[in-house]
Scaffold this motif. Structure first.
Motif, short mmCIF file in Angstrom:
data_model
loop_
_atom_site.label_atom_id
_atom_site.label_comp_id
_atom_site.label_asym_id
_atom_site.label_seq_id
_atom_site.Cartn_x
_atom_site.Cartn_y
_atom_site.Cartn_z
N ALA A 74 0.80 -1.22 0.00
CA ALA A 74 0.00 0.00 0.00
C ALA A 74 0.84 1.28 0.00
O ALA A 74 0.37 2.32 -0.45
N ALA A 75 2.06 1.24 0.54
CA ALA A 75 2.84 2.46 0.69
C ALA A 75 4.32 2.18 0.45
O ALA A 75 4.76 1.02 0.42
N LYS A 76 5.08 3.26 0.30
CA LYS A 76 6.52 3.13 0.06
C LYS A 76 7.23 4.28 0.76
O LYS A 76 6.62 5.31 1.07
N GLY A 77 8.52 4.06 1.00
CA GLY A 77 9.31 5.12 1.62
C GLY A 77 10.13 4.63 2.80
O GLY A 77 9.70 3.73 3.52
N GLY A 78 11.31 5.23 3.00
CA GLY A 78 12.17 4.86 4.11
C GLY A 78 11.63 5.36 5.44
O GLY A 78 10.70 6.17 5.50
N TYR A 79 12.23 4.90 6.54
CA TYR A 79 11.73 5.20 7.88
C TYR A 79 12.16 6.56 8.41
O TYR A 79 11.72 6.96 9.50
N ALA A 80 12.99 7.30 7.69
CA ALA A 80 13.53 8.55 8.22
C ALA A 80 12.47 9.53 8.72
O ALA A 80 12.64 10.13 9.79
N PRO A 81 11.35 9.73 8.01
CA PRO A 81 10.37 10.73 8.48
C PRO A 81 9.72 10.41 9.82
O PRO A 81 9.16 11.31 10.45
N VAL A 82 9.76 9.14 10.25
CA VAL A 82 9.10 8.78 11.51
C VAL A 82 10.08 8.36 12.60
O VAL A 82 9.69 8.09 13.73
N ALA A 83 11.37 8.29 12.27
CA ALA A 83 12.36 7.74 13.20
C ALA A 83 12.42 8.50 14.51
O ALA A 83 12.57 7.90 15.59
#
Length: 372
Positions: A255-264
């Motif tokens: 459903a989604a894509k992207g690394g974890y940096a924005p929520v780390a």
């Protein structure tokens, strides 16, 4: 069970056996009774647990065989939350799910009984004296909140019963806290919170749309962290709480894509859990750099083996990726698993049971070779 000593694990759901799928279809059609369905579930769960133990797993689950969804069934078990349907299901990369949802129809509370509680009791009895830890997975409070405000009809239902979001989050956290304590009281010592909310937050394309609607990524991250941590306050010291974060797992699609940096800085640094089970099976997950935000004493379980595809990974590739991850989080606090379960919903992913167990065996062998 201390995963830092074991270093291999599973996420929890298993492909539903043909007999179980048939029994659920027959029950929906009115051909068999609830008792007859439960008998099939009981038999298949008992068989699965024996397979898990024989395979060398030290933490076992019931495969989520009693559930239709990984998340909605738990929501429906609380007072104040109803089983509803929407005009549209969840939109995955190349597929739309069934249209079920959860909607508020009163004040939310844990009423003392819950399907997850009954499911765990059965699993506990199957594992007594077997030298394994029975785990109960439940969707995170943040995931429930996200469902309760999914779409205009759900939001209108919230506003009918709650005068503020703060009141909603307080009741939701309390209901979860009470469920977790009830699980503890019947012998559960390992609870995992499955949470796709963070996986949506990291998707920049998704957020480009959300920003246009007036949402702020940081506000939602604060809200998710608040409700999750509130549910986890003042729990027994010998109860292991972990969380699994992925970007969707339905019939082998995502459903989604992207690394974890924005929520780390939120979930990795501040969520009150002992371990993070993280999706890292392809390029959609980004790099390992955000793992530097995880406190040094917490576990990171790397989901490097995909549960979406039948092709078996190469151990050498897995070892190389674990070595890369160890640059950001100490090897002694790393472990290996599949990136998600094999059947987050009863449809299941597109691989066979034989291929499912081959994936689990590869996880175990690789971990034993690395952490001798």
């Amino acid at each position: 069970m201390d995963m830092t000593n074991l270093h291999y694990d599973i996420v929890g759901s298993f492909l539903r056996p043909t007999s179980l799928k048939a029994a659920r279809a027959d029950f929906a059609a009115g051909k068999v009774s609830l008792y007859e369905l439960r008998e099939v579930e009981n038999r298949e769960i008992a068989d699965l647990v024996e397979k898990e133990i024989s395979a060398g797993l030290k933490v076992v689950t019931d495969g989520e065989f009693r559930r239709s969804y990984w998340h909605l069934d738990t929501f429906w078990g609380f007072d104040g939350i109803a089983h509803t349907t929407q005009k549209q299901g969840y939109l995955f990369h190349d597929e739309e799910t069934r249209k079920d949802s959860a909607q508020i129809n009163g004040k939310i509370r844990f009423a003392g009984d819950h399907p997850d509680l009954e499911a765990f009791k059965f699993l506990r009895n199957l594992t007594k004296g077997k030298g394994v830890t029975p785990r109960q997975s439940i969707p995170a409070p943040a995931q429930c909140y996200a469902e309760l405000v999914r779409g205009e009809e759900n939001i209108a239902a919230v506003q009918k019963y709650y005068s503020s979001e703060e009141e909603l989050l307080t009741d939701l956290a309390q209901a979860y806290h009470d469920l977790i304590l009830a699980l503890y009281d019947v012998g559960c010592r390992d609870v995992k919170l499955d949470d796709c909310t963070w996986g949506m937050v990291v998707d920049d394309d998704f957020w480009a749309t959300m920003v246009k609607q007036g949402f702020k990524r940081e506000d939602l991250e604060e809200k998710y962290l608040q409700v999750n941590n509130a549910a986890l306050q003042d729990l027994p010291a010998d109860l292991r709480i972990s969380t699994h974060i992925c970007r969707g797992n339905y019939h082998s699609t995502w459903a989604a894509k992207g690394g974890y940096a924005p929520v780390a800085d939120y979930v990795f640094a501040k969520e009150n859990v002992a371990a993070f089970y993280l999706e890292f099976d392809d390029e959609r997950s980004g790099g390992f750099e955000p793992l530097a935000k995880v406190p040094a004493d917490k576990e990171v379980v790397l989901g490097l083996v995909t549960s979406k595809k039948p092709e078996l990974e190469k151990e050498a590739d897995l070892q190389a990726r674990i070595k890369q991850a160890s640059q950001y989080h100490d090897l002694d606090h790393l472990a290996l698993s599949t990136q998600c379960g094999f059947a987050s919903t009863e449809e299941g992913n597109q691989l066979t049971e034989t291929q499912e167990w081959a994936k689990i065996n590869l996880v175990e062998k690789t971990a034993k070779d690395i952490w001798k």
